[in-house]
Design a protein around this motif. Structure first.
Motif, PDB file in Angstrom:
ATOM      1  N   LEU A 113       4.107   1.926  10.098  1.00  0.00           N
ATOM      2  CA  LEU A 113       4.408   2.778   8.944  1.00  0.00           C
ATOM      3  C   LEU A 113       4.451   2.000   7.627  1.00  0.00           C
ATOM      4  O   LEU A 113       4.562   2.594   6.565  1.00  0.00           O
ATOM      5  CB  LEU A 113       5.759   3.488   9.150  1.00  0.00           C
ATOM      6  N   GLY A 114       4.413   0.668   7.724  1.00  0.00           N
ATOM      7  CA  GLY A 114       4.516  -0.162   6.526  1.00  0.00           C
ATOM      8  C   GLY A 114       5.923  -0.649   6.249  1.00  0.00           C
ATOM      9  O   GLY A 114       6.165  -1.295   5.221  1.00  0.00           O
ATOM     10  N   ILE A 123       0.856  -1.188   0.000  1.00  0.00           N
ATOM     11  CA  ILE A 123       0.000   0.000   0.000  1.00  0.00           C
ATOM     12  C   ILE A 123       0.894   1.241   0.000  1.00  0.00           C
ATOM     13  O   ILE A 123       1.785   1.379   0.844  1.00  0.00           O
ATOM     14  CB  ILE A 123      -0.925   0.013   1.228  1.00  0.00           C
ATOM     15  N   GLN A 124       0.663   2.110  -0.955  1.00  0.00           N
ATOM     16  CA  GLN A 124       1.488   3.318  -1.075  1.00  0.00           C
ATOM     17  C   GLN A 124       1.253   4.246   0.117  1.00  0.00           C
ATOM     18  O   GLN A 124       0.112   4.558   0.475  1.00  0.00           O
ATOM     19  CB  GLN A 124       1.158   4.061  -2.375  1.00  0.00           C
ATOM     20  N   LYS A 125       2.339   4.665   0.756  1.00  0.00           N
ATOM     21  CA  LYS A 125       2.268   5.566   1.911  1.00  0.00           C
ATOM     22  C   LYS A 125       2.598   6.996   1.477  1.00  0.00           C
ATOM     23  O   LYS A 125       3.293   7.220   0.481  1.00  0.00           O
ATOM     24  CB  LYS A 125       3.248   5.111   2.987  1.00  0.00           C
ATOM     25  N   GLU A 126       2.069   7.973   2.245  1.00  0.00           N
ATOM     26  CA  GLU A 126       2.353   9.372   1.934  1.00  0.00           C
ATOM     27  C   GLU A 126       3.848   9.658   2.030  1.00  0.00           C
ATOM     28  O   GLU A 126       4.412  10.360   1.192  1.00  0.00           O
ATOM     29  CB  GLU A 126       1.578  10.284   2.890  1.00  0.00           C
ATOM     30  N   THR A 127       4.457   9.106   3.094  1.00  0.00           N
ATOM     31  CA  THR A 127       5.908   9.231   3.226  1.00  0.00           C
ATOM     32  C   THR A 127       6.506   7.882   2.873  1.00  0.00           C
ATOM     33  O   THR A 127       6.368   6.925   3.632  1.00  0.00           O
ATOM     34  CB  THR A 127       6.308   9.623   4.662  1.00  0.00           C
ATOM     35  N   PRO A 128       7.122   7.750   1.712  1.00  0.00           N
ATOM     36  CA  PRO A 128       7.545   6.430   1.242  1.00  0.00           C
ATOM     37  C   PRO A 128       8.640   5.815   2.107  1.00  0.00           C
ATOM     38  O   PRO A 128       9.468   6.513   2.693  1.00  0.00           O
ATOM     39  CB  PRO A 128       8.052   6.724  -0.178  1.00  0.00           C
ATOM     40  N   CYS A 130       7.382  -3.677   3.581  1.00  0.00           N
ATOM     41  CA  CYS A 130       8.382  -3.347   2.556  1.00  0.00           C
ATOM     42  C   CYS A 130       9.620  -4.236   2.688  1.00  0.00           C
ATOM     43  O   CYS A 130      10.172  -4.706   1.685  1.00  0.00           O
ATOM     44  CB  CYS A 130       8.781  -1.875   2.672  1.00  0.00           C
ATOM     45  N   GLN A 176      13.054   5.742   6.311  1.00  0.00           N
ATOM     46  CA  GLN A 176      12.097   6.781   5.976  1.00  0.00           C
ATOM     47  C   GLN A 176      12.893   8.079   5.950  1.00  0.00           C
ATOM     48  O   GLN A 176      13.307   8.588   7.000  1.00  0.00           O
ATOM     49  CB  GLN A 176      10.962   6.850   7.000  1.00  0.00           C
TER      50      GLN A 176
END
Length: 341
Positions: free
Chosen positions: A274-275, A168-173, A279, A231
């Motif tokens: 945060l994902g 899922i794409q996060k705002e802060t990759p 990843c 991040q």
């Protein structure tokens, strides 16, 4: 009182010490149990469907050293339970691997009751009060049996095929890169943080520190990889996996398997959610697939709440290992209070 699964009398059963003459019958019983419980389970290496030589080689030392018992029904072998004895976290312990036990399905509860009653008595007489057993995770009936005998879930072995993981794409990759020698100090620091985290409440899981030299070897090994998540410029954590070199009858890995160890996975507490974990796992899966491997294995302690929740999103439990620790006065002679004179 035990209820027999068949119309059989208890006097029809006998429990004997395991002997090399039992090996062929034990192998046949294990193959039947494997087919019924594990064959075709998502992610489990297919090689175990036809692994007679490896299984026989694994079981033979138990029979030669008499480490276990067999259950006979009117002289026919219908079950067995074998163990290894060793020190586990400083305690004399016995471990029953998944291949080291099997019982005819119609006699499962009765058989395991009779076998464990005999072996537990032998173990306690030797001062071995810590008992662990691995069994097929889908076998809920057997899991309930061990639960009712005082065992609790301790460790989960889980597998997955190497299909890509959808992120899922996060705002802060989150960015992930492979670690190299310049990252050694960072990895040592993160691994030390992981060791302290495992020792804290409510996990209380002691892990020995991994020396920097061993971490350096992981970074240089051909079929091993360590990945770091970031991040921006902030390091979030790592994942480490490697290709198995030989089959392992304890956890059912084989040379087509990637395993997430020995560093495993660690995320800083403030980095969770945060994902980054997804990843890191996605990158490790891609790496394993690029190595020509077919599946990935991970084990995790059930008490590790965050890991438990994470891994079950991506992996299928194959083995459950349960643990029972008896009271320290187990096996002591009962002294009657006597009667009034």
């Amino acid at each position: 009182m035990l209820k027999l699964e068949k119309n059989i009398e208890f006097s029809d059963f006998s429990v004997d010490q395991v002997h090399p003459s039992h090996l062929d019958a034990m192998l046949t019983l294990w193959k039947s149990q494997f087919t019924r419980q594990l064959q075709g389970l998502a992610g489990l290496p297919e090689s175990w469907s036809d692994a007679d030589d490896a299984t026989r080689a694994f079981l033979r030392p138990f029979t030669e050293e008499g480490r276990g018992c067999v259950l006979l029904l009117r002289g026919q072998l219908v079950g067995y339970l074998l163990y290894d004895a060793f020190e586990f976290h400083g305690e004399a312990s016995a471990f029953f691997p998944v291949m080291a036990h099997a019982v005819e399905p119609e006699l499962q509860l009765t058989g395991y009751s009779l076998l464990y009653r005999t072996i537990s008595g032998q173990l306690v007489s030797q001062g071995i009060l810590n008992h662990l057993i691995s069994y097929a995770a889908p076998d809920q009936k057997l899991g309930q049996f061990w639960y009712e005998h005082g065992f609790g879930l301790y460790l989960v072995d889980a597998y997955r095929k190497l299909e890509p993981i959808k992120l899922i794409q996060k705002e802060t990759p989150i960015t992930v890169r492979r670690a190299g020698l310049p990252d050694l100090d960072l990895l040592v620091s993160l691994n030390d943080q992981a060791g302290r985290y495992y020792g804290e409440a409510p996990l209380f899981l002691h892990r020995d520190a991994i020396p920097a030299d061993e971490i350096k070897e992981l970074l240089l090994a051909d079929r091993s990889a360590v990945f770091l998540a970031y991040q921006g410029q902030n390091s979030l954590g790592f994942i480490n996996c490697h290709a198995v070199s030989e089959s392992d009858c304890i956890v059912l890995t084989d040379p087509s398997t990637a395993v997430i160890e020995p560093l495993g996975v660690y995320l800083k507490p403030e980095s969770r959610g945060l994902g980054a974990g997804s990843c890191l796992l996605s990158t490790a899966v891609d790496w394993a697939r690029g190595q020509g491997l077919k599946q990935m294995h991970v084990d995790f302690e059930s008490a590790n709440f965050h890991a438990n929740q994470f891994w079950l999103n991506y992996f299928t439990p194959v083995l459950h290992s349960v643990k029972r620790t008896l009271n320290r006065d187990a096996g002591k002679e009962y002294i009657p209070a006597g009667v009034l004179s």
